[in-house]
Scaffold this motif. Sequence first.
Motif, PDB file in Angstrom:
ATOM      1  N   ILE A 109       0.921  -1.384  -0.052  1.00 38.53           N
ATOM      2  CA  ILE A 109       0.156   0.051  -0.013  1.00 38.53           C
ATOM      3  C   ILE A 109       0.934   1.229   0.057  1.00 38.53           C
ATOM      4  O   ILE A 109       1.985   1.113   0.481  1.00 38.53           O
ATOM      5  CB  ILE A 109      -0.680   0.135   1.187  1.00 38.53           C
ATOM      6  N   SER A 110       0.279   2.298  -0.529  1.00 38.91           N
ATOM      7  CA  SER A 110       1.239   3.499  -0.642  1.00 38.91           C
ATOM      8  C   SER A 110       0.366   4.653   0.150  1.00 38.91           C
ATOM      9  O   SER A 110      -0.871   4.569   0.138  1.00 38.91           O
ATOM     10  CB  SER A 110       1.573   3.830  -2.065  1.00 38.91           C
ATOM     11  N   ASP A 111       0.951   5.775   0.388  1.00 41.46           N
ATOM     12  CA  ASP A 111       0.342   6.989   1.049  1.00 41.46           C
ATOM     13  C   ASP A 111      -0.603   6.697   2.335  1.00 41.46           C
ATOM     14  O   ASP A 111      -1.495   7.085   2.428  1.00 41.46           O
ATOM     15  CB  ASP A 111      -0.501   7.612   0.053  1.00 41.46           C
ATOM     16  N   GLN A 112      -0.181   5.639   2.884  1.00 39.13           N
ATOM     17  CA  GLN A 112      -0.818   5.339   4.310  1.00 39.13           C
ATOM     18  C   GLN A 112      -0.047   5.903   5.422  1.00 39.13           C
ATOM     19  O   GLN A 112       1.410   5.594   5.581  1.00 39.13           O
ATOM     20  CB  GLN A 112      -1.156   4.086   4.383  1.00 39.13           C
ATOM     21  N   PRO A 113      -0.568   6.363   6.430  1.00 39.72           N
ATOM     22  CA  PRO A 113      -0.020   6.872   7.386  1.00 39.72           C
ATOM     23  C   PRO A 113       0.772   5.727   8.462  1.00 39.72           C
ATOM     24  O   PRO A 113       0.176   4.534   8.332  1.00 39.72           O
ATOM     25  CB  PRO A 113      -0.807   7.679   8.437  1.00 39.72           C
ATOM     26  N   LEU A 114       1.882   5.891   9.098  1.00 42.67           N
ATOM     27  CA  LEU A 114       2.570   4.750   9.529  1.00 42.67           C
ATOM     28  C   LEU A 114       1.819   4.609  11.063  1.00 42.67           C
ATOM     29  O   LEU A 114       1.301   5.702  11.529  1.00 42.67           O
ATOM     30  CB  LEU A 114       4.136   5.229  10.008  1.00 42.67           C
ATOM     31  N   SER A 115       1.850   3.344  11.467  1.00 43.75           N
ATOM     32  CA  SER A 115       1.375   3.164  12.798  1.00 43.75           C
ATOM     33  C   SER A 115       2.309   3.720  13.928  1.00 43.75           C
ATOM     34  O   SER A 115       3.563   3.926  13.641  1.00 43.75           O
ATOM     35  CB  SER A 115       1.192   1.568  13.228  1.00 43.75           C
ATOM     36  N   ALA A 117       3.721   2.011  16.334  1.00 41.27           N
ATOM     37  CA  ALA A 117       4.837   0.890  16.156  1.00 41.27           C
ATOM     38  C   ALA A 117       5.850   1.034  14.876  1.00 41.27           C
ATOM     39  O   ALA A 117       7.135   1.155  15.083  1.00 41.27           O
ATOM     40  CB  ALA A 117       4.383  -0.375  16.308  1.00 41.27           C
ATOM     41  N   GLU A 118       5.302   1.588  13.612  1.00 42.44           N
ATOM     42  CA  GLU A 118       6.124   1.615  12.715  1.00 42.44           C
ATOM     43  C   GLU A 118       6.929   2.988  12.615  1.00 42.44           C
ATOM     44  O   GLU A 118       8.165   2.942  12.202  1.00 42.44           O
ATOM     45  CB  GLU A 118       5.187   1.659  11.333  1.00 42.44           C
ATOM     46  N   GLN A 119       6.216   3.823  13.212  1.00 43.75           N
ATOM     47  CA  GLN A 119       6.970   5.328  13.584  1.00 43.75           C
ATOM     48  C   GLN A 119       8.344   5.035  14.434  1.00 43.75           C
ATOM     49  O   GLN A 119       9.436   5.625  14.068  1.00 43.75           O
ATOM     50  CB  GLN A 119       6.018   6.356  13.977  1.00 43.75           C
ATOM     51  N   HIS A 120       8.172   4.157  15.352  1.00 43.22           N
ATOM     52  CA  HIS A 120       9.007   3.880  16.390  1.00 43.22           C
ATOM     53  C   HIS A 120      10.133   3.305  15.794  1.00 43.22           C
ATOM     54  O   HIS A 120      11.518   3.475  15.797  1.00 43.22           O
ATOM     55  CB  HIS A 120       8.764   3.138  17.705  1.00 43.22           C
ATOM     56  N   ASP A 121       9.922   2.097  14.802  1.00 37.23           N
ATOM     57  CA  ASP A 121      10.874   1.268  14.216  1.00 37.23           C
ATOM     58  C   ASP A 121      11.732   2.146  13.036  1.00 37.23           C
ATOM     59  O   ASP A 121      12.691   2.031  12.998  1.00 37.23           O
ATOM     60  CB  ASP A 121      10.125   0.346  13.657  1.00 37.23           C
TER      61      ASP A 121
END
Length: 124
Positions: A109-115, A117-121
């Motif tokens: 998927i594209s253009d989706q905000p990061l969760s 947990a993903e932002q932390h990673d």
Amino acid sequence: LQQDYRITGKGIARRDGSGWQMLPNKSAGAEQNRLFLAVLQGDSSGLQRDFELALAGDAKAWKLTLTPRSLLLKQVFNQINIDGGELVQRIELLETQGDSTVLKMHDNISDQPLSDAEQHDFAE
């Protein structure tokens, strides 16, 4: 075996028990990092420097074949095949020693905000 990698313009980091560890930029991985980013970003000028490009298909279903130009890359790869549509779906590395690696990008998927947990990673 699951391994997590963070690939950015700064280099490749691998996650271990203590967090993200940058891999040495002098390694073959540094060149692979540059090529991998060029593929995922659709940077044809970066790829044309190192490969002959052959594109087939249309925007919904395309195949890009990369044939190495440089002696160094010719020693490693016979060819790289990239298949996609809106996004890259499959990357196949055909090596000179007869080995091959296939990377399949499922559920892209594209253009989706990061969760969170993903932002932390991805935080550096």
